[in-house]
Write a protein that holds these residues in place. Structure first.
Motif, PDB file in Angstrom:
ATOM      1  N   THR A 251       0.862  -1.193   0.000  1.00  0.00           N
ATOM      2  CA  THR A 251       0.000   0.000   0.000  1.00  0.00           C
ATOM      3  C   THR A 251       0.892   1.233   0.000  1.00  0.00           C
ATOM      4  OG1 THR A 251      -1.594  -1.201   1.375  1.00  0.00           O
ATOM      5  CG2 THR A 251      -1.895   1.182   1.168  1.00  0.00           C
ATOM      6  N   ILE A 252       0.738   2.081  -1.020  1.00  0.00           N
ATOM      7  CA  ILE A 252       1.560   3.289  -1.116  1.00  0.00           C
ATOM      8  C   ILE A 252       0.688   4.527  -0.992  1.00  0.00           C
ATOM      9  CG2 ILE A 252       3.003   4.691  -2.637  1.00  0.00           C
ATOM     10  CD1 ILE A 252       4.177   2.190  -3.793  1.00  0.00           C
ATOM     11  N   LEU A 253       1.124   5.447  -0.131  1.00  0.00           N
ATOM     12  CA  LEU A 253       0.501   6.758  -0.014  1.00  0.00           C
ATOM     13  C   LEU A 253       1.301   7.724  -0.882  1.00  0.00           C
ATOM     14  CD1 LEU A 253       0.036   6.933   3.877  1.00  0.00           C
ATOM     15  CD2 LEU A 253      -1.501   5.942   2.179  1.00  0.00           C
ATOM     16  N   ALA A 254       0.687   8.258  -1.922  1.00  0.00           N
ATOM     17  CA  ALA A 254       1.346   9.212  -2.817  1.00  0.00           C
ATOM     18  C   ALA A 254       1.031  10.627  -2.359  1.00  0.00           C
ATOM     19  CB  ALA A 254       0.878   8.999  -4.259  1.00  0.00           C
ATOM     20  N   ALA A 261       0.096   9.780 -10.320  1.00  0.00           N
ATOM     21  CA  ALA A 261       0.089   9.503 -11.761  1.00  0.00           C
ATOM     22  C   ALA A 261       1.393   8.827 -12.188  1.00  0.00           C
ATOM     23  CB  ALA A 261      -0.112  10.796 -12.535  1.00  0.00           C
ATOM     24  N   PHE A 262       2.506   9.258 -11.598  1.00  0.00           N
ATOM     25  CA  PHE A 262       3.804   8.647 -11.922  1.00  0.00           C
ATOM     26  C   PHE A 262       3.806   7.162 -11.554  1.00  0.00           C
ATOM     27  CE2 PHE A 262       7.831   7.076 -10.340  1.00  0.00           C
ATOM     28  CZ  PHE A 262       8.704   7.344 -11.385  1.00  0.00           C
ATOM     29  N   ILE A 263       3.342   6.858 -10.323  1.00  0.00           N
ATOM     30  CA  ILE A 263       3.351   5.459  -9.872  1.00  0.00           C
ATOM     31  C   ILE A 263       2.369   4.628 -10.690  1.00  0.00           C
ATOM     32  CG2 ILE A 263       2.921   3.935  -7.901  1.00  0.00           C
ATOM     33  CD1 ILE A 263       3.777   6.245  -6.081  1.00  0.00           C
ATOM     34  N   GLN A 264       1.221   5.201 -11.020  1.00  0.00           N
ATOM     35  CA  GLN A 264       0.236   4.485 -11.823  1.00  0.00           C
ATOM     36  C   GLN A 264       0.819   4.112 -13.189  1.00  0.00           C
ATOM     37  OE1 GLN A 264      -3.315   6.735 -12.627  1.00  0.00           O
ATOM     38  NE2 GLN A 264      -4.408   4.986 -13.498  1.00  0.00           N
ATOM     39  N   LYS A 265       1.502   5.056 -13.833  1.00  0.00           N
ATOM     40  CA  LYS A 265       2.099   4.788 -15.146  1.00  0.00           C
ATOM     41  C   LYS A 265       3.236   3.764 -15.024  1.00  0.00           C
ATOM     42  CE  LYS A 265       4.073   7.052 -19.197  1.00  0.00           C
ATOM     43  NZ  LYS A 265       3.136   6.334 -20.081  1.00  0.00           N
ATOM     44  N   ASP A 277      -2.183  -6.054  -7.189  1.00  0.00           N
ATOM     45  CA  ASP A 277      -0.816  -6.239  -6.719  1.00  0.00           C
ATOM     46  C   ASP A 277      -0.359  -5.125  -5.784  1.00  0.00           C
ATOM     47  OD1 ASP A 277      -0.623  -8.472  -8.429  1.00  0.00           O
ATOM     48  OD2 ASP A 277      -0.057  -7.167 -10.106  1.00  0.00           O
ATOM     49  N   LEU A 278      -0.932  -3.950  -5.971  1.00  0.00           N
ATOM     50  CA  LEU A 278      -0.491  -2.782  -5.207  1.00  0.00           C
ATOM     51  C   LEU A 278      -1.660  -1.831  -5.013  1.00  0.00           C
ATOM     52  CD1 LEU A 278       1.760  -0.879  -4.044  1.00  0.00           C
ATOM     53  CD2 LEU A 278       1.991   0.021  -6.383  1.00  0.00           C
ATOM     54  N   SER A 279      -1.935  -1.479  -3.773  1.00  0.00           N
ATOM     55  CA  SER A 279      -2.949  -0.457  -3.485  1.00  0.00           C
ATOM     56  C   SER A 279      -2.265   0.911  -3.497  1.00  0.00           C
ATOM     57  CB  SER A 279      -3.595  -0.703  -2.122  1.00  0.00           C
ATOM     58  OG  SER A 279      -4.408  -1.859  -2.157  1.00  0.00           O
ATOM     59  N   LEU A 280      -2.893   1.870  -4.177  1.00  0.00           N
ATOM     60  CA  LEU A 280      -2.292   3.191  -4.351  1.00  0.00           C
ATOM     61  C   LEU A 280      -3.287   4.265  -3.917  1.00  0.00           C
ATOM     62  CD1 LEU A 280       0.107   4.853  -5.427  1.00  0.00           C
ATOM     63  CD2 LEU A 280      -0.942   4.722  -7.712  1.00  0.00           C
ATOM     64  N   VAL A 281      -2.816   5.173  -3.075  1.00  0.00           N
ATOM     65  CA  VAL A 281      -3.686   6.195  -2.480  1.00  0.00           C
ATOM     66  C   VAL A 281      -3.102   7.573  -2.737  1.00  0.00           C
ATOM     67  CG1 VAL A 281      -4.557   7.111  -0.293  1.00  0.00           C
ATOM     68  CG2 VAL A 281      -4.531   4.643  -0.696  1.00  0.00           C
ATOM     69  N   CYS A 282      -3.954   8.519  -3.107  1.00  0.00           N
ATOM     70  CA  CYS A 282      -3.525   9.891  -3.345  1.00  0.00           C
ATOM     71  C   CYS A 282      -3.892  10.778  -2.155  1.00  0.00           C
ATOM     72  CB  CYS A 282      -4.177  10.439  -4.619  1.00  0.00           C
ATOM     73  SG  CYS A 282      -3.638  12.113  -5.046  1.00  0.00           S
TER      74      CYS A 282
END
Length: 346
Positions: A251-254, A261-265, A277-282
C-alpha cells in the motif's frame, strides 16, 4: 511605529469577547451598564480610538445600495509570470472559493501581481492606500521563495499554506499531518498492510515535512507494517523500480496527484496491477475522482481564510501579529478503485 490600540486589545485586557467591547462602546442595551462602564474606562485608559476605516467599512457593508456595499480584498501573487499561479488546479479552485465567500461577506477579491512591470512594493502600497484596500490574501509563493518584501504595518494579511516564512502572518493551511492519519486509519479498517509513503523533496518542503512526519511516526511505532518511505529530489522509473522491488510495499501513499500519476504509469509499464498487486492512495485527491485518497477541502480553506481576514479587518487588527494564528483544515477520505474499494465506481 506605535501600534494603535484596537478593540481586540481592550477585549484581551478585560478577558471578554471583542464583540462585547464593540457593543459596549456603542452603549448597546444588550450589554449591562456596569460592563459598559468597565469597557469604556479600560478603553480610555489604554488610549483606544475608533478607527475611521473600520467604521466606514462596516457602514459600507451595511449599505442597502449594492454599488456601495463592496470593499476590496487583495489577492497577492508573486510567481515569475502574472498567471503562474494558475498552473496549479488547487490555487484556481482556492481563488474561486475565496471570491465566493468574500462575496457572501460583502467583499470582492482583486488580483495583484507583485512583479507587474514598473510596480514596486512601494507603489503597490500607494495604490492600496489610495483605494483604501486594507485586507490582503497571500497566495502560496513560488517554489524558490519564502520571503515577501512588503509593508503590512497598516494592513491585515492572511497567507495560505506554509510557503511564506517572512513575515510571520496569520495563515490558513491544510492539515497535512492529519491527511496521512485519515488515510492510514481508513485503509487499516479495510485490511490494508505493508504501507509506504512516496514524495518529492519539493513537495515535502512545501508542506513543512508534515506528511512525512505523520508517516514516520507510524513507521517508528510499527516498522514491520510501515516501511521506510521514498522521498527523493526527482522520481525516476529507475529509482522507483529499485526501491519498490527492494521493499515490496503493498500500500503506497502518494503525496500528490503527480506522484500518484507517476506510480500508476510505472505500474502499468511494469505489469503490476492496481489494486490487485499494489494499493495506491492519493493524499491530494480531486473531489469526485475515482481513485482512493484524501480530498483536501479547498472550499473550507478559502472560507476559513476569508473569515480570519475579515474578522481582524473589522476589529482593526492591523500589522504583523505578535502571535500568529494558524488555522488547519481537515481532509476527507474517499474510497476508490486504486485501493480495492468495491462500489467506488458505482
Amino acid at each position: 511605529m506605535v501600534k494603535n490600540v484596537t478593540m481586540a486589545d481592550v477585549a484581551r485586557a478585560l478577558n471578554v469577547h471583542p464583540s462585547t467591547v464593540s457593543l459596549a462602546l456603542k452603549k448597546d442595551l444588550r450589554i449591562p451598564e456596569a460592563t459598559q462602564l468597565r469597557v469604556l474606562k479600560a478603553a480610555n485608559e489604554m488610549g483606544y480610538r475608533p478607527n475611521p476605516y473600520v467604521s466606514a467599512l462596516i457602514a459600507q457593508r451595511r449599505s442597502k445600495s449594492p454599488e456601495n456595499s463592496t470593499a476590496t480584498l487583495a489577492f497577492i501573487t508573486e510567481f515569475e509570470t502574472r498567471d503562474g499561479w494558475k498552473a496549479s488546479r488547487n490555487y484556481l479552485h482556492l481563488r474561486h472559493f475565496l471570491a465566493k465567500h468574500a462575496g457572501n461577506r460583502g467583499y470582492q477579491v482583486e488580483d495583484f501581481w507583485l512583479h507587474e512591470p514598473g510596480l514596486s512594493p512601494e507603489r503597490l502600497k500607494q495604490i492600496f492606500e489610495t483605494r483604501n484596500i486594507r485586507g490582503a490574501i497571500i497566495c502560496p509563493l513560488a517554489a524558490d521563495n519564502d520571503t515577501l518584501e512588503f509593508d503590512f504595518s497598516d494592513m491585515v494579511a492572511v497567507t495560505i499554506g506554509y510557503s511564506l516564512k517572512v513575515p510571520t502572518l496569520n495563515r490558513v493551511v491544510i492539515d497535512y499531518f492529519g491527511l496521512v492519519q485519515i488515510a492510514i486509519n481508513a485503509l487499516k479498517k479495510q485490511g490494508h498492510s505493508r504501507f509506504s509513503f512516496v514524495s518529492s523533496r519539493h513537495i515535502d518542503h512545501r508542506v513543512q515535512n508534515l506528511s512525512k512526519a505523520a508517516y514516520l511516526a507510524k513507521w517508528q511505532e510499527d516498522p514491520q507494517d510501515f516501511l521506510f518511505p521514498l522521498i527523493v529530489p526527482h522520481l525516476t522509473p529507475e529509482v522507483f523500480s529499485a526501491w519498490y522491488h527492494r521493499t515490496k510495499p503493498q500500500t503506497i501513499l502518494a503525496a500528490s496527484r503527480d506522484t500518484f500519476a507517476f506510480i500508476q504509469k510505472w505500474a502499468e509499464n511494469a505489469s503490476i496491477h492496481i489494486p490487485a498487486d499494489l494499493s495506491l492512495v492519493c493524499l491530494d485527491k480531486q473531489a469526485g475522482g475515482k481513485e482512493a485518497g484524501v480530498v483536501q477541502h479547498l472550499e473550507k480553506e478559502a472560507s476559513a481564510t476569508i473569515e480570519l481576514l475579515t474578522d481582524r479587518l473589522e476589529h482593526a487588527s492591523f500589522g504583523i501579529p505578535d502571535f500568529a494564528q494558524v488555522v488547519q483544515v481537515s481532509g476527507i477520505w474517499e474510497p476508490g478503485w486504486s485501493a480495492g474499494s468495491t462500489g467506488a465506481l458505482n
